[in-house]
Structure formats: structure tokens, C-alpha cells
Write an enzyme that holds these catalytic residues in place. Structure first.
Site, PDB file in Angstrom:
ATOM      1  N   GLU A   1       0.830  -1.212   0.000  1.00  9.27           N
ATOM      2  CA  GLU A   1       0.000   0.000   0.000  1.00  9.27           C
ATOM      3  C   GLU A   1       0.861   1.257   0.000  1.00  9.27           C
ATOM      4  OE1 GLU A   1      -2.575  -1.014  -1.107  1.00  9.27           O
ATOM      5  OE2 GLU A   1      -4.172  -0.655   0.354  1.00  9.27           O
TER       6      GLU A   1
ATOM      7  N   THR B   1      -5.259   7.016  -5.360  1.00 10.96           N
ATOM      8  CA  THR B   1      -5.394   7.275  -3.918  1.00 10.96           C
ATOM      9  C   THR B   1      -4.465   8.407  -3.491  1.00 10.96           C
ATOM     10  OG1 THR B   1      -6.084   5.019  -3.482  1.00 10.96           O
ATOM     11  CG2 THR B   1      -5.161   6.215  -1.625  1.00 10.96           C
TER      12      THR B   1
END
Ligand code: HSE
Length: 307
Positions: A128, A181
Site C-alpha cells: 500500500e 489514492t
């Protein structure tokens, strides 16, 4: 065991009120991966289908997550990973998390499960970090644990699995526009008012209580976001119309899925979830923007083996 074939679920992070702490896994939307043991040490991404993503280990989220596990494992060999993407990157339903979680879960299975699910979360968070510059766990935790999860604390990491009422279904519309993101985090403010905070933590508590007590109405009332959604929703065409139409069609509540552009709704029962899908479809059909719609039960399991 030398090889595993696994299903890696898509996930909805934040679930409206729980930015970076709440997430849920979908039962029937996700990628598949094959993880194999190799004599050669290290990690090799041998094949990717469905998306054009880097095969270089250090540039691939599955590779980076896998390297984090290898560093802590008592194992001299290596792994080869095949990734078959169904979840598009930048969709808001945890594309990078599915690959990161799949890699570490598959490797753990092949090593005889030496690591706990929470340890796997810490490895997957490295994927991530590569994808969004922030090692958030609200997608990888549900991808690994299944169901709903709460990241009560990041330092030290404390992931709390939360029971999921059996009739809870998610409907997700994914407009085919990409929102990274990292970009949708840049537009957020670092501060919020006490008034916003009071509303937000009231809802987090309400949602968790509703999930524990199977109180669908309470779950619905708690799906509100007073901090992030007002800022991010401007990036998503027809956001207000879609969420309103979803609720009118019977959804308990609706909001942005992760960092968008996907919009999710939760409903009691598959029938209502499908009606919600119809209502969302109707709105997006007139925009000229391509979209996918998914209706799925909440997954009770995280990454799982398939035949
Ligand atoms: N909590 C993260 C965010 C999830 O909203 O930026 C990204 O999927």
C-alpha cells in the site's frame, strides 16, 4: 505444498465514517493469483493478466509485500507469483490491497502459516505504501481477515475483526475514471473541527455497535462522513444523485468506496442490493461515462484458496 491458487477479495475502505480505520471485504469480486515456491531465492512476478502493471518485483505491490514477508521468514528459497487482475487500479475497491494481501497470504500458506493475520497485514501494508505513499491498512486488513475490520491503532498495529450480519450486501458502482489514492489524499485537509469530530466518532461507534448487534437501521444511520466525503465527492460525477437514489431504492446507506471513484451502498438482503444497482445504473446511463456495477455479499473469509 508447492503451489496455491487463491482468490483475493476486493475491499471497501473507510465505510463512510472510518477514514483509514474501517474496511470490509467483498465475497464475489476480486482477483486470482497463483503463488509457487521456487528454489531460487527472492520473488519473481512471472505473469500479470488483465492489467498493464510492472513485473519488476520492487515496483510491484505484490512483490514489495512479499519481500517484506521474506525478510522475516526462516526460509532459504523464493516464490514465483502470477497475478490475474479483475479489479482495476484506481477504482477505489482495493486493487493494490488484493495483490499485496494475496501475495503474503499465499506465501504464508506455502510456508505452513508461520505468521499471524496481523503480521501479514504489516507486510501487505508495504504494498500500500508503494501504491499510495501511505501504509494504510484499511483495505489489506479486511482482504486478509475477511468481513469488517477496524484498525484500532497503527502504532502498534491493532486490527479488530468485527462480525458481519449475514444479510448484509454491498452494491458498488465503478465509474471508469481513474482516481489515484495518492491524489485524492492530497486534496484532504489536515484539520477538522470538534463539531465534525463529534459527529464522526459517534458514527464509528454506531456502525461498530450495529454490526455487533445485527441492527441494520443503526448501521444505515451511521454511514455518514462529515470530514472526507464533502471534500472528495466533488471528484465523482453524480455522487449526490447516486447516493440519494440508492437510499430511495432501499439501501441502508451509501458513500465513497475507499478513495473513489467507486460509490458503495449497503443493503439488507440481495434483492434490495440489486434494486439499488438498478437505481445507480439508471443515473450513470445518462452520463456517457462507462461503468461497472457489482452486487456482493460481504466475505466471511479473507484471501482463500480456490480449486
Ligand atoms: N483510507 C484510504 C483512503 C483508502 O481513503 O485514502 C484507500 O483505498
Amino acid at each position: 505444498m508447492e503451489e496455491v491458487h487463491i482468490f483475493c477479495p476486493a475491499t471497501i475502505a473507510n465505510v463512510s465514517c472510518g477514514f483509514d480505520v474501517l474496511g470490509l471485504a467483498l465475497d464475489s469480486v476480486g482477483d486470482t493469483m497463483i503463488v509457487r515456491k521456487t528454489e531460487e531465492p527472492g520473488i519473481k512476478i512471472s505473469k500479470i493478466t488483465g492489467q498493464d502493471l510492472p513485473l519488476t518485483t520492487e515496483k510491484n505491490v505484490a512483490g514489495v509485500a512479499g519481500l517484506a514477508l521474506l525478510e522475516k521468514a526462516n526460509y532459504k528459497g523464493g516464490f514465483e507469483i502470477e497475478i490475474h487482475k479483475k479489479i482495476k487500479p484506481g477504482s477505489g475497491i482495493g486493487s493494490s490491497a488484493a495483490s499485496s494481501a494475496g501475495a503474503v497470504a499465499g506465501m504464508n500458506m506455502l510456508l505452513g502459516n508461520p505468521f499471524t493475520l496481523s503480521e501479514l497485514v504489516t507486510f501487505a501494508m508495504q504494498g500500500e505504501k508503494l501504491a499510495s505513499n501511505v501504509a494504510h491498512a484499511d483495505n489489506v486488513a479486511p482482504a486478509l481477515f475477511g468481513g469488517f475490520t477496524l484498525v484500532r491503532s497503527y502504532e502498534p498495529l491493532d486490527v479488530i475483526p468485527i462480525p458481519t450480519p449475514t444479510a448484509l450486501y454491498a452494491t458498488v458502482i465503478h465509474p471508469q475514471i481513474e482516481i489515484k489514492t495518492a491524489d485524492s489524499r492530497k486534496i484532504l485537509k489536515n484539520t477538522f473541527s470538534l463539531t465534525q469530530g463529534i459527529k464522526q466518532w459517534g458514527n464509528v461507534g454506531g456502525l461498530v455497535a450495529g454490526l455487533f448487534t445485527n441492527d441494520y437501521e443503526l448501521i444505515g444511520r451511521s454511514l455518514e462522513d462529515h470530514i472526507i466525503e464533502p471534500i472528495r465527492s466533488i471528484l465523482i460525477p453524480e455522487f449526490a444523485n447516486v447516493t440519494q437514489a440508492a437510499k430511495k431504492a432501499g439501501a441502508l446507506g451509501a458513500g465513497i468506496s475507499g478513495s473513489g471513484p467507486s460509490i458503495f451502498a449497503l443493503s439488507e438482503g440481495e434483492q434490495i442490493a440489486k434494486k439499488v444497482a438498478d437505481a445507480m445504473r439508471k443515473i450513470y446511463s445518462s452520463t456517457g461515462i462507462d461503468f461497472d456495477i457489482h452486487v456482493s455479499k460481504i466475505a466471511t473469509k479473507g484471501v482463500r484458496t480456490i480449486a
